[in-house]
Scaffold this motif. Structure first.
Motif, PDB file in Angstrom:
ATOM      1  N   ILE A  20      36.552  35.041  48.008  1.00 24.69           N
ATOM      2  CA  ILE A  20      35.219  34.839  47.431  1.00 24.69           C
ATOM      3  C   ILE A  20      35.378  34.111  46.104  1.00 24.69           C
ATOM      4  O   ILE A  20      35.925  34.677  45.146  1.00 24.69           O
ATOM      5  CB  ILE A  20      34.512  36.184  47.207  1.00 24.69           C
ATOM      6  CG1 ILE A  20      34.442  36.973  48.508  1.00 24.69           C
ATOM      7  CG2 ILE A  20      33.113  35.973  46.640  1.00 24.69           C
ATOM      8  CD1 ILE A  20      33.898  38.369  48.350  1.00 24.69           C
ATOM      9  N   PRO A  21      34.921  32.868  46.014  1.00 27.00           N
ATOM     10  CA  PRO A  21      35.011  32.143  44.738  1.00 27.00           C
ATOM     11  C   PRO A  21      34.234  32.866  43.637  1.00 27.00           C
ATOM     12  O   PRO A  21      33.173  33.450  43.884  1.00 27.00           O
ATOM     13  CB  PRO A  21      34.395  30.777  45.058  1.00 27.00           C
ATOM     14  CG  PRO A  21      34.493  30.648  46.547  1.00 27.00           C
ATOM     15  CD  PRO A  21      34.358  32.035  47.089  1.00 27.00           C
ATOM     16  N   ASN A  22      34.776  32.847  42.424  1.00 30.31           N
ATOM     17  CA  ASN A  22      34.128  33.478  41.273  1.00 30.31           C
ATOM     18  C   ASN A  22      33.807  34.947  41.554  1.00 30.31           C
ATOM     19  O   ASN A  22      32.698  35.428  41.266  1.00 30.31           O
ATOM     20  CB  ASN A  22      32.864  32.716  40.883  1.00 30.31           C
ATOM     21  CG  ASN A  22      33.140  31.268  40.524  1.00 30.31           C
ATOM     22  OD1 ASN A  22      34.074  30.970  39.777  1.00 30.31           O
ATOM     23  ND2 ASN A  22      32.357  30.350  41.077  1.00 30.31           N
ATOM     24  N   LEU A  23      34.761  35.648  42.112  1.00 26.85           N
ATOM     25  CA  LEU A  23      34.551  37.046  42.486  1.00 26.85           C
ATOM     26  C   LEU A  23      34.177  37.903  41.284  1.00 26.85           C
ATOM     27  O   LEU A  23      33.324  38.792  41.394  1.00 26.85           O
ATOM     28  CB  LEU A  23      35.830  37.594  43.135  1.00 26.85           C
ATOM     29  CG  LEU A  23      35.831  39.077  43.512  1.00 26.85           C
ATOM     30  CD1 LEU A  23      34.720  39.372  44.513  1.00 26.85           C
ATOM     31  CD2 LEU A  23      37.189  39.478  44.085  1.00 26.85           C
ATOM     32  N   MET A  24      34.777  37.653  40.142  1.00 26.92           N
ATOM     33  CA  MET A  24      34.491  38.469  38.973  1.00 26.92           C
ATOM     34  C   MET A  24      33.046  38.301  38.508  1.00 26.92           C
ATOM     35  O   MET A  24      32.445  39.250  37.989  1.00 26.92           O
ATOM     36  CB  MET A  24      35.445  38.122  37.828  1.00 26.92           C
ATOM     37  CG  MET A  24      36.881  38.540  38.075  1.00 26.92           C
ATOM     38  SD  MET A  24      37.070  40.297  38.526  1.00 26.92           S
ATOM     39  CE  MET A  24      36.389  41.105  37.096  1.00 26.92           C
ATOM     40  N   ASN A  25      32.463  37.116  38.695  1.00 26.85           N
ATOM     41  CA  ASN A  25      31.047  36.934  38.341  1.00 26.85           C
ATOM     42  C   ASN A  25      30.165  37.871  39.159  1.00 26.85           C
ATOM     43  O   ASN A  25      29.234  38.501  38.637  1.00 26.85           O
ATOM     44  CB  ASN A  25      30.621  35.489  38.579  1.00 26.85           C
ATOM     45  CG  ASN A  25      31.289  34.521  37.625  1.00 26.85           C
ATOM     46  OD1 ASN A  25      31.930  34.938  36.661  1.00 26.85           O
ATOM     47  ND2 ASN A  25      31.147  33.236  37.880  1.00 26.85           N
ATOM     48  N   ILE A  26      30.472  37.969  40.447  1.00 25.85           N
ATOM     49  CA  ILE A  26      29.693  38.838  41.336  1.00 25.85           C
ATOM     50  C   ILE A  26      29.850  40.299  40.929  1.00 25.85           C
ATOM     51  O   ILE A  26      28.868  41.061  40.863  1.00 25.85           O
ATOM     52  CB  ILE A  26      30.119  38.628  42.794  1.00 25.85           C
ATOM     53  CG1 ILE A  26      29.854  37.186  43.222  1.00 25.85           C
ATOM     54  CG2 ILE A  26      29.411  39.607  43.722  1.00 25.85           C
ATOM     55  CD1 ILE A  26      30.379  36.853  44.603  1.00 25.85           C
ATOM     56  N   SER A  92      40.787  34.517  34.712  1.00 29.62           N
ATOM     57  CA  SER A  92      42.049  33.854  34.379  1.00 29.62           C
ATOM     58  C   SER A  92      43.037  33.959  35.539  1.00 29.62           C
ATOM     59  O   SER A  92      43.745  32.992  35.858  1.00 29.62           O
ATOM     60  CB  SER A  92      42.663  34.475  33.114  1.00 29.62           C
ATOM     61  OG  SER A  92      41.805  34.329  32.005  1.00 29.62           O
ATOM     62  N   LEU A  93      43.083  35.116  36.179  1.00 27.83           N
ATOM     63  CA  LEU A  93      43.966  35.292  37.332  1.00 27.83           C
ATOM     64  C   LEU A  93      43.545  34.381  38.478  1.00 27.83           C
ATOM     65  O   LEU A  93      44.392  33.791  39.164  1.00 27.83           O
ATOM     66  CB  LEU A  93      43.950  36.746  37.793  1.00 27.83           C
ATOM     67  CG  LEU A  93      44.638  37.764  36.884  1.00 27.83           C
ATOM     68  CD1 LEU A  93      44.453  39.176  37.426  1.00 27.83           C
ATOM     69  CD2 LEU A  93      46.120  37.458  36.728  1.00 27.83           C
ATOM     70  N   GLU A  94      42.249  34.246  38.699  1.00 30.93           N
ATOM     71  CA  GLU A  94      41.780  33.384  39.793  1.00 30.93           C
ATOM     72  C   GLU A  94      42.119  31.929  39.524  1.00 30.93           C
ATOM     73  O   GLU A  94      42.496  31.185  40.439  1.00 30.93           O
ATOM     74  CB  GLU A  94      40.274  33.555  39.987  1.00 30.93           C
ATOM     75  CG  GLU A  94      39.746  32.763  41.181  1.00 30.93           C
ATOM     76  CD  GLU A  94      38.286  33.051  41.478  1.00 30.93           C
ATOM     77  OE1 GLU A  94      37.733  32.416  42.401  1.00 30.93           O
ATOM     78  OE2 GLU A  94      37.698  33.915  40.795  1.00 30.93           O
ATOM     79  N   ARG A  95      42.003  31.506  38.264  1.00 27.15           N
ATOM     80  CA  ARG A  95      42.368  30.125  37.924  1.00 27.15           C
ATOM     81  C   ARG A  95      43.864  29.903  38.100  1.00 27.15           C
ATOM     82  O   ARG A  95      44.291  28.826  38.527  1.00 27.15           O
ATOM     83  CB  ARG A  95      41.951  29.804  36.484  1.00 27.15           C
ATOM     84  CG  ARG A  95      40.470  29.619  36.286  1.00 27.15           C
ATOM     85  CD  ARG A  95      40.181  28.969  34.947  1.00 27.15           C
ATOM     86  NE  ARG A  95      40.656  29.794  33.845  1.00 27.15           N
ATOM     87  CZ  ARG A  95      39.936  30.728  33.234  1.00 27.15           C
ATOM     88  NH1 ARG A  95      38.684  30.968  33.640  1.00 27.15           N
ATOM     89  NH2 ARG A  95      40.430  31.426  32.240  1.00 27.15           N
ATOM     90  N   GLU A  96      44.660  30.895  37.761  1.00 30.20           N
ATOM     91  CA  GLU A  96      46.117  30.767  37.868  1.00 30.20           C
ATOM     92  C   GLU A  96      46.584  30.825  39.315  1.00 30.20           C
ATOM     93  O   GLU A  96      47.430  30.042  39.740  1.00 30.20           O
ATOM     94  CB  GLU A  96      46.785  31.885  37.058  1.00 30.20           C
ATOM     95  CG  GLU A  96      48.300  31.923  37.153  1.00 30.20           C
ATOM     96  CD  GLU A  96      48.959  30.758  36.449  1.00 30.20           C
ATOM     97  OE1 GLU A  96      50.102  30.422  36.809  1.00 30.20           O
ATOM     98  OE2 GLU A  96      48.328  30.164  35.551  1.00 30.20           O
ATOM     99  N   TRP A  97      46.052  31.762  40.081  1.00 32.68           N
ATOM    100  CA  TRP A  97      46.500  31.991  41.448  1.00 32.68           C
ATOM    101  C   TRP A  97      45.745  31.184  42.487  1.00 32.68           C
ATOM    102  O   TRP A  97      46.285  30.878  43.544  1.00 32.68           O
ATOM    103  CB  TRP A  97      46.338  33.463  41.798  1.00 32.68           C
ATOM    104  CG  TRP A  97      47.381  34.362  41.243  1.00 32.68           C
ATOM    105  CD1 TRP A  97      48.590  34.000  40.735  1.00 32.68           C
ATOM    106  CD2 TRP A  97      47.314  35.787  41.155  1.00 32.68           C
ATOM    107  NE1 TRP A  97      49.289  35.111  40.329  1.00 32.68           N
ATOM    108  CE2 TRP A  97      48.530  36.223  40.581  1.00 32.68           C
ATOM    109  CE3 TRP A  97      46.364  36.740  41.499  1.00 32.68           C
ATOM    110  CZ2 TRP A  97      48.803  37.560  40.350  1.00 32.68           C
ATOM    111  CZ3 TRP A  97      46.641  38.072  41.272  1.00 32.68           C
ATOM    112  CH2 TRP A  97      47.848  38.476  40.694  1.00 32.68           C
ATOM    113  N   GLY A  98      44.487  30.932  42.225  1.00 33.43           N
ATOM    114  CA  GLY A  98      43.617  30.389  43.256  1.00 33.43           C
ATOM    115  C   GLY A  98      42.762  31.508  43.839  1.00 33.43           C
ATOM    116  O   GLY A  98      43.090  32.692  43.740  1.00 33.43           O
ATOM    117  N   THR A  99      41.665  31.118  44.478  1.00 33.86           N
ATOM    118  CA  THR A  99      40.719  32.098  45.004  1.00 33.86           C
ATOM    119  C   THR A  99      41.341  32.990  46.068  1.00 33.86           C
ATOM    120  O   THR A  99      41.117  34.208  46.085  1.00 33.86           O
ATOM    121  CB  THR A  99      39.486  31.380  45.583  1.00 33.86           C
ATOM    122  OG1 THR A  99      38.837  30.652  44.541  1.00 33.86           O
ATOM    123  CG2 THR A  99      38.504  32.371  46.174  1.00 33.86           C
TER     124      THR A  99
END
Length: 278
Positions: A20-26, A92-99
């Protein structure tokens, strides 16, 4: 564990669109909504959405997912700061690892909590968020944050402090014979161990090898000999064959023989022309 870690990595490479892209926003938006509903309903919303094995077994299956949106606390400032902190870490983790990798990391944490909650009766996302913090500390150990808004401190020291509190909480629960309370933290950070097992083993192996090297007989003898030479003779290197020193011959190169039993130094004339000391 390494085999599982490799399979997880392979899954993320084979399924780059997973997650899920931008999971933390959700997660943050959902938590804010539940927090606001709590303010107007006397915390009725959290009561209906929190994890309860008995309620789930009676048909309230939405609790399998909704518990991740239940705010941890009732104070608006505390909730706001914690949400911002974990949003920053997760993003930050999502940007580093990918979605795909980040979603799998968080999803596994949720699944482990659900399984444990169905067995033990309850669960919480408190330690799941802590697993994200540990992952962030491994990736960015030297990043500085402001503790209490004015004390600069590296992430790795905060992570070590949290790990110590984590261990103390575990031991305290065991002493009280609270088995559920003791194992909930461990289950909640299983995803961290799955994703960072190789890194942890590499660090432990490096530290073990470094300790063995620093305390080996050859290293101890070398340090002792060097210190004595500096204090008494005024030189650091002395050829064990001809007696030349780096003080008398500053342009001469000196080497240590790896085949001799001990730290024996030789000048360039004798490094390949001497009898090895057994």
């Amino acid at each position: 564990m390494r085999a599982i870690e490799k399979r997880l990595d392979q899954f993320c490479r084979d399924h780059p669109r997973f997650g899920i892209p931008n999971l933390m926003n959700i997660l943050v938006i959902g938590t804010v909504i539940v927090f606001l509903l709590d303010r107007f309903s006397g915390y009725r919303a959290s009561y209906l959405l929190s994890f309860s094995a008995s309620a789930i077994f009676h048909g309230q299956i939405w609790r399998l997912v909704s518990f991740v949106f239940v705010p941890l606390g009732s104070d608006i400032l505390t909730v706001a700061l914690s949400l911002y902190f974990y949003w920053w870490i997760g993003s930050s983790l999502e940007r580093e690892w990918g979605t795909a990798r980040f979603s799998l990391f968080y999803l596994l944490g949720v699944v482990f909590n659900i399984v444990f909650g169905l067995i033990a009766g309850y669960t919480s996302v408190t330690y799941l968020n802590l697993s994200m913090f540990f992952a962030f500390a491994v990736l960015y150990p030297d990043m500085r944050v402001l503790l209490f808004f004015f004390i600069p401190i590296k992430i790795k020291w905060l992570a070590l402090a949290d790990a110590l509190l984590f261990v103390l909480a575990f031991l305290s629960s065991l002493i009280r014979l609270d088995i559920v309370g003791a194992f909930l933290p461990l289950v909640s950070i299983l995803n961290f161990f799955l994703f960072f097992w190789s890194d942890m083993m590499d660090v432990l192996q490096y530290r073990r090898q470094r300790y063995q090297h620093q305390h080996s007989k050859q290293t101890v003898n070398f340090k002792k000999a060097t210190k004595q030479a500096q204090q008494q003779k005024g030189y650091i290197h002395k050829c064990a064959v001809c007696g030349k020193t780096d003080t008398d011959f500053p342009d001469m190169e000196f080497r240590y023989c790896s085949k001799c039993n001990g730290y024996y130094c030789y000048c360039m004339e004798h490094i390949n022309n001497h009898v090895h000391i057994e």
